[in-house]
Motif scaffolding. Structure first.
Motif, PDB file in Angstrom:
ATOM      1  N   ALA A  41      -1.037   1.331  18.224  1.00  0.00           N
ATOM      2  CA  ALA A  41      -0.147   2.430  17.430  1.00  0.00           C
ATOM      3  C   ALA A  41       1.152   1.873  17.048  1.00  0.00           C
ATOM      4  O   ALA A  41       1.888   2.087  16.144  1.00  0.00           O
ATOM      5  N   ARG A  42       2.013   1.405  18.178  1.00  0.00           N
ATOM      6  CA  ARG A  42       3.248   0.925  18.091  1.00  0.00           C
ATOM      7  C   ARG A  42       3.592  -0.224  17.132  1.00  0.00           C
ATOM      8  O   ARG A  42       4.205  -0.331  15.966  1.00  0.00           O
ATOM      9  N   ARG A  43       2.591  -1.037  17.009  1.00  0.00           N
ATOM     10  CA  ARG A  43       2.517  -2.356  16.164  1.00  0.00           C
ATOM     11  C   ARG A  43       2.364  -1.744  14.664  1.00  0.00           C
ATOM     12  O   ARG A  43       2.985  -2.229  13.824  1.00  0.00           O
ATOM     13  N   VAL A  44       1.247  -0.967  14.443  1.00  0.00           N
ATOM     14  CA  VAL A  44       0.874  -0.497  12.991  1.00  0.00           C
ATOM     15  C   VAL A  44       2.172   0.398  12.634  1.00  0.00           C
ATOM     16  O   VAL A  44       2.458   0.439  11.456  1.00  0.00           O
ATOM     17  N   ALA A  45       2.588   1.151  13.611  1.00  0.00           N
ATOM     18  CA  ALA A  45       3.569   2.156  12.799  1.00  0.00           C
ATOM     19  C   ALA A  45       4.945   1.383  12.508  1.00  0.00           C
ATOM     20  O   ALA A  45       5.384   1.597  11.422  1.00  0.00           O
ATOM     21  N   ASP A  46       5.094   0.395  13.457  1.00  0.00           N
ATOM     22  CA  ASP A  46       6.561  -0.502  13.167  1.00  0.00           C
ATOM     23  C   ASP A  46       6.075  -1.099  11.638  1.00  0.00           C
ATOM     24  O   ASP A  46       7.121  -1.395  10.940  1.00  0.00           O
ATOM     25  N   ALA A  47       5.029  -1.521  11.512  1.00  0.00           N
ATOM     26  CA  ALA A  47       4.701  -2.393  10.377  1.00  0.00           C
ATOM     27  C   ALA A  47       4.647  -1.333   9.253  1.00  0.00           C
ATOM     28  O   ALA A  47       5.275  -1.798   8.023  1.00  0.00           O
ATOM     29  N   ALA A  48       4.377  -0.178   9.248  1.00  0.00           N
ATOM     30  CA  ALA A  48       4.362   0.778   8.276  1.00  0.00           C
ATOM     31  C   ALA A  48       5.941   1.059   7.920  1.00  0.00           C
ATOM     32  O   ALA A  48       6.372   1.228   6.468  1.00  0.00           O
ATOM     33  N   VAL A  49       6.742   1.195   8.860  1.00  0.00           N
ATOM     34  CA  VAL A  49       8.145   1.449   8.702  1.00  0.00           C
ATOM     35  C   VAL A  49       8.814   0.151   7.933  1.00  0.00           C
ATOM     36  O   VAL A  49       9.392   0.322   6.942  1.00  0.00           O
ATOM     37  N   ALA A  50       8.584  -1.009   8.450  1.00  0.00           N
ATOM     38  CA  ALA A  50       8.985  -2.144   7.644  1.00  0.00           C
ATOM     39  C   ALA A  50       8.696  -2.177   6.287  1.00  0.00           C
ATOM     40  O   ALA A  50       9.325  -2.720   5.464  1.00  0.00           O
ATOM     41  N   GLN A  51       7.412  -1.546   5.864  1.00  0.00           N
ATOM     42  CA  GLN A  51       6.654  -2.112   4.613  1.00  0.00           C
ATOM     43  C   GLN A  51       7.165  -0.802   3.759  1.00  0.00           C
ATOM     44  O   GLN A  51       6.791  -0.924   2.472  1.00  0.00           O
ATOM     45  N   GLY A  52       7.732   0.230   4.296  1.00  0.00           N
ATOM     46  CA  GLY A  52       7.992   1.354   3.555  1.00  0.00           C
ATOM     47  C   GLY A  52       7.000   2.188   3.157  1.00  0.00           C
ATOM     48  O   GLY A  52       6.990   2.821   2.029  1.00  0.00           O
TER      49      GLY A  52
ATOM     50  N   VAL B 240       0.856  -1.255   0.008  1.00  0.00           N
ATOM     51  CA  VAL B 240      -0.013   0.066  -0.109  1.00  0.00           C
ATOM     52  C   VAL B 240       0.823   1.232   0.013  1.00  0.00           C
ATOM     53  O   VAL B 240       2.102   1.080   0.411  1.00  0.00           O
ATOM     54  N   ASP B 241       0.250   2.270  -0.432  1.00  0.00           N
ATOM     55  CA  ASP B 241       1.024   3.554  -0.222  1.00  0.00           C
ATOM     56  C   ASP B 241       0.797   4.434   0.805  1.00  0.00           C
ATOM     57  O   ASP B 241       1.540   5.194   1.092  1.00  0.00           O
ATOM     58  N   GLY B 242      -0.409   4.116   1.493  1.00  0.00           N
ATOM     59  CA  GLY B 242      -0.504   4.913   2.704  1.00  0.00           C
ATOM     60  C   GLY B 242      -1.356   4.182   3.819  1.00  0.00           C
ATOM     61  O   GLY B 242      -1.989   2.954   3.344  1.00  0.00           O
ATOM     62  N   VAL B 243      -1.567   4.551   4.955  1.00  0.00           N
ATOM     63  CA  VAL B 243      -2.272   3.904   5.870  1.00  0.00           C
ATOM     64  C   VAL B 243      -3.001   5.012   6.840  1.00  0.00           C
ATOM     65  O   VAL B 243      -2.277   5.741   7.353  1.00  0.00           O
ATOM     66  N   HIS B 244      -4.165   4.775   6.959  1.00  0.00           N
ATOM     67  CA  HIS B 244      -4.814   5.606   8.114  1.00  0.00           C
ATOM     68  C   HIS B 244      -5.317   4.861   9.135  1.00  0.00           C
ATOM     69  O   HIS B 244      -5.826   3.576   9.211  1.00  0.00           O
ATOM     70  N   HIS B 245      -4.617   5.212  10.342  1.00  0.00           N
ATOM     71  CA  HIS B 245      -4.987   4.425  11.670  1.00  0.00           C
ATOM     72  C   HIS B 245      -5.830   5.013  12.444  1.00  0.00           C
ATOM     73  O   HIS B 245      -5.559   6.226  12.941  1.00  0.00           O
ATOM     74  N   LEU B 246      -6.906   4.207  13.148  1.00  0.00           N
ATOM     75  CA  LEU B 246      -7.757   4.657  14.018  1.00  0.00           C
ATOM     76  C   LEU B 246      -8.077   3.344  14.978  1.00  0.00           C
ATOM     77  O   LEU B 246      -8.452   2.482  14.482  1.00  0.00           O
ATOM     78  N   ALA B 247      -7.868   3.397  16.178  1.00  0.00           N
ATOM     79  CA  ALA B 247      -8.113   2.349  16.999  1.00  0.00           C
ATOM     80  C   ALA B 247      -9.180   2.323  17.656  1.00  0.00           C
ATOM     81  O   ALA B 247     -10.004   3.387  17.340  1.00  0.00           O
ATOM     82  N   PRO B 248      -9.937   1.063  17.917  1.00  0.00           N
ATOM     83  CA  PRO B 248     -11.212   0.982  18.520  1.00  0.00           C
ATOM     84  C   PRO B 248     -11.595   2.126  19.614  1.00  0.00           C
ATOM     85  O   PRO B 248     -10.504   2.368  20.445  1.00  0.00           O
ATOM     86  N   ASN B 249     -12.516   2.541  19.664  1.00  0.00           N
ATOM     87  CA  ASN B 249     -12.989   3.777  20.631  1.00  0.00           C
ATOM     88  C   ASN B 249     -12.478   3.159  22.032  1.00  0.00           C
ATOM     89  O   ASN B 249     -12.911   2.058  22.438  1.00  0.00           O
TER      90      ASN B 249
END
Length: 276
Positions: free
Chosen positions: A84-95, A66-75
């Motif tokens: 947030a840590r898990r998703v951000a780390d994955a985004a860095v790994a995926q470039g 993917v080119d971008g990620v929009h992240h929103l956690a459950p309320n």
């Protein structure tokens, strides 16, 4: 054609962001919990993908290419920071080239524990992705729409507290712009609506706009705790009760200047939403 992973796509925010992206020709992977039957935005540019945010299962597959990620956690989720840590780390790994984190207006407000978790999640994201865009929206006008259309605006806090509630579709438009326009990289954006109003005033406007009486009613917090709040997990119940107490003391007010500038037009008002 760019492609964006929208996390939390089955919620009202995720559906609005997916719709805003697809309407601008952006392909969307709409991430939902495995086995979820909750509806997502249906359109030729959107497809659902399974993702368990609590464990990270499916995250690498959902994000691959993917080119971008929009992240929103459950309320009011207690695991927001870890997610947030898990998703951000994955985004860095995926470039991933663009990352938008959906936060909340005044995340530093210590009277609301779930706001503080948003603040910590912002920090986690920013440490990993300096170019991330952080959106801080006020409460949505749409949260009150169903009640007033049925004739009742009932809230468990003071009817005289003041708010700058914002149109969810305006917020989603800004989110979409962050993926298809330059200039959003590294920005932290407060997104408040154009009117500062009490619940009494919102009920009065709704009465005029809808052509039928809309009653404004304050529900005692104890009654909410014994009623709608009783079926929630203890942590979520406590978080929301703290939020209502904070609203009771001071509402939730922000500045509309940023939203107006980003939209290039006046944000939608409460009356305009009800008339649509």
């Amino acid at each position: 054609m760019p492609e964006v992973l929208v996390i939390g796509a089955a919620g009202k925010t995720g559906r609005a962001v997916t719709r805003a992206l697809a309407s601008r020709g952006v392909r969307v992977r709409a991430a939902v919990r495995p086995g979820s039957t909750s509806p997502v935005y249906a359109g030729p540019l959107a497809r659902a993908v399974p993702l368990d945010l609590e464990t990270g299962a499916g995250l690498a597959e959902a994000m691959a290419g993917v080119d971008g990620v929009h992240h929103l956690a459950p309320n009011v989720h207690p695991g927001e920071v870890a997610m947030a840590r898990r998703v951000a780390d994955a985004a860095v790994a995926q470039g991933v080239s663009r990352f938008v984190f959906h936060s909340v207006l005044h995340p530093e407000d210590a009277s609301m524990p779930h706001h503080l978790r948003k603040a910590e999640a912002e920090k986690v994201v920013r440490e990993r992705i300096a170019s991330a865009t952080i959106l801080r929206p006020a409460a949505y006008l749409q949260n009150l729409e169903g009640g007033v259309r049925a004739g009742l605006l009932e809230v468990p806090y003071s009817l005289d507290s003041r708010f700058t509630n914002v149109d969810l579709d305006d917020v989603a438009e800004v989110a979409a712009h962050a993926f298809i326009q330059d200039g959003y990289e590294g920005a932290t954006l407060d997104l408040a609506g154009p009117e500062t109003m009490t619940m009494r005033e919102m009920a009065a406007v709704a009465t005029e706009a809808l052509g039928h009486p809309v009653e404004a009613r304050e529900l005692p917090l104890d009654a909410w705790l014994a009623g709608a709040g009783s079926g929630l997990p203890e942590q979520a119940r406590n978080d929301l009760a703290a939020m209502f107490r904070s609203y009771d003391r001071g509402g939730l007010v922000g500045d509309c200047t940023t939203l107006r500038s980003l939209l290039g037009r006046a944000p939608r008002t409460w009356r305009e939403l009800l008339a649509s």
